[in-house]
Design an enzyme around this catalytic site. Sequence first.
Site, PDB file in Angstrom:
ATOM      1  N   GLY A 196      90.393 -71.800  11.401  1.00  0.00           N
ATOM      2  CA  GLY A 196      89.501 -72.088  10.288  1.00  0.00           C
ATOM      3  C   GLY A 196      90.175 -73.024   9.311  1.00  0.00           C
ATOM      4  O   GLY A 196      91.411 -73.131   9.280  1.00  0.00           O
ATOM      5  N   GLN A 249      92.031 -77.371   1.511  1.00  0.00           N
ATOM      6  CA  GLN A 249      93.245 -77.522   2.330  1.00  0.00           C
ATOM      7  C   GLN A 249      93.469 -78.956   2.798  1.00  0.00           C
ATOM      8  O   GLN A 249      94.537 -79.288   3.302  1.00  0.00           O
ATOM      9  CB  GLN A 249      93.172 -76.604   3.562  1.00  0.00           C
ATOM     10  CG  GLN A 249      93.214 -75.139   3.209  1.00  0.00           C
ATOM     11  CD  GLN A 249      93.199 -74.286   4.450  1.00  0.00           C
ATOM     12  OE1 GLN A 249      92.153 -74.037   5.023  1.00  0.00           O
ATOM     13  NE2 GLN A 249      94.371 -73.848   4.890  1.00  0.00           N
ATOM     14  N   CYS A 282      97.977 -68.658   7.482  1.00  0.00           N
ATOM     15  CA  CYS A 282      97.206 -69.693   6.807  1.00  0.00           C
ATOM     16  C   CYS A 282      97.914 -71.023   7.031  1.00  0.00           C
ATOM     17  O   CYS A 282      99.129 -71.106   6.873  1.00  0.00           O
ATOM     18  CB  CYS A 282      97.121 -69.380   5.314  1.00  0.00           C
ATOM     19  SG  CYS A 282      96.262 -70.647   4.365  1.00  0.00           S
ATOM     20  N   LEU A 283      97.156 -72.049   7.407  1.00  0.00           N
ATOM     21  CA  LEU A 283      97.776 -73.359   7.672  1.00  0.00           C
ATOM     22  C   LEU A 283      98.472 -73.912   6.434  1.00  0.00           C
ATOM     23  O   LEU A 283      99.388 -74.713   6.547  1.00  0.00           O
ATOM     24  CB  LEU A 283      96.714 -74.353   8.159  1.00  0.00           C
ATOM     25  CG  LEU A 283      96.118 -74.086   9.545  1.00  0.00           C
ATOM     26  CD1 LEU A 283      94.990 -75.070   9.836  1.00  0.00           C
ATOM     27  CD2 LEU A 283      97.188 -74.164  10.621  1.00  0.00           C
ATOM     28  N   HIS A 299      88.404 -65.455   4.805  1.00  0.00           N
ATOM     29  CA  HIS A 299      89.615 -66.213   4.462  1.00  0.00           C
ATOM     30  C   HIS A 299      89.229 -67.602   3.935  1.00  0.00           C
ATOM     31  O   HIS A 299      89.727 -68.038   2.886  1.00  0.00           O
ATOM     32  CB  HIS A 299      90.489 -66.304   5.723  1.00  0.00           C
ATOM     33  CG  HIS A 299      91.754 -67.079   5.565  1.00  0.00           C
ATOM     34  ND1 HIS A 299      93.002 -66.520   5.752  1.00  0.00           N
ATOM     35  CD2 HIS A 299      91.982 -68.375   5.243  1.00  0.00           C
ATOM     36  CE1 HIS A 299      93.932 -67.444   5.544  1.00  0.00           C
ATOM     37  NE2 HIS A 299      93.335 -68.585   5.239  1.00  0.00           N
ATOM     38  N   GLU A 300      88.333 -68.287   4.659  1.00  0.00           N
ATOM     39  CA  GLU A 300      87.974 -69.661   4.264  1.00  0.00           C
ATOM     40  C   GLU A 300      87.144 -69.674   2.981  1.00  0.00           C
ATOM     41  O   GLU A 300      87.298 -70.555   2.144  1.00  0.00           O
ATOM     42  CB  GLU A 300      87.237 -70.368   5.409  1.00  0.00           C
ATOM     43  CG  GLU A 300      87.985 -70.421   6.740  1.00  0.00           C
ATOM     44  CD  GLU A 300      89.433 -70.856   6.626  1.00  0.00           C
ATOM     45  OE1 GLU A 300      89.781 -71.607   5.691  1.00  0.00           O
ATOM     46  OE2 GLU A 300      90.250 -70.416   7.460  1.00  0.00           O
ATOM     47  N   HIS A 334      89.337 -69.478   0.073  1.00  0.00           N
ATOM     48  CA  HIS A 334      89.948 -70.775  -0.256  1.00  0.00           C
ATOM     49  C   HIS A 334      89.084 -71.559  -1.239  1.00  0.00           C
ATOM     50  O   HIS A 334      89.608 -72.275  -2.096  1.00  0.00           O
ATOM     51  CB  HIS A 334      90.115 -71.629   1.006  1.00  0.00           C
ATOM     52  CG  HIS A 334      91.430 -71.451   1.712  1.00  0.00           C
ATOM     53  ND1 HIS A 334      92.645 -71.696   1.111  1.00  0.00           N
ATOM     54  CD2 HIS A 334      91.711 -71.072   2.987  1.00  0.00           C
ATOM     55  CE1 HIS A 334      93.616 -71.475   1.986  1.00  0.00           C
ATOM     56  NE2 HIS A 334      93.081 -71.084   3.127  1.00  0.00           N
TER      57      HIS A 334
HETATM   58 ZN    ZN Z   1      94.077 -70.456   4.784  1.00  0.00          ZN
END
Ligand code: ZN
Length: 165
Positions: A46, A51, A88-89, A130-131, A134
């Site tokens: 995701g 991000q 998380c990226l 999660h997204e 963000h």
């Molecule tokens: Zn993340």
Amino acid sequence: MGKLELRIYPDPVLRGKATPVKDIDDSIRKLMADMAETMYISEGVGLAAPQVGSLSQLITVDIGKGLISLANPRIVESDGSEVMEEGCLSLPDIRLEVKRYKRVLVQGIDSNGKEVFIEAEDLLARVFQHEIDHLQGILIIDKIPSAQRQLIRSKLKELERKVQR
Ligand code: ZN
């Protein structure tokens, strides 16, 4: 299409609040496509627009069952709870046990500008939550008890130092 630069903690854009998308026009569709490409290249499940440095309410999700790109996603129903490890990226090398709803109903707008409702459970529900977090500037490090936060403190400090260099 093109890969976008991934923003890494403590980039301040990750703490910004994303604003709703008014029109799904070609520039938004391009951003959605570039986000998807960035997610796939980074081997994430995701990605949220902050991000990649854009404070627009856009997310892309693919847990291996097909790409979902949504504008203005929100959780309209939720049920149950489940604790699972998450990464998380934007937080490389950090994995945390995060408690989330087990099932959610997500409302959003797809790349054709159509309103959609998606029922999700387990991993898919988790990735949506999660997204969507963000988009509010919320990261997984905010979702854990402070005792656990102590354990990742050195990793966060390390990421903070990388920026100063
Ligand atoms: Zn993340």
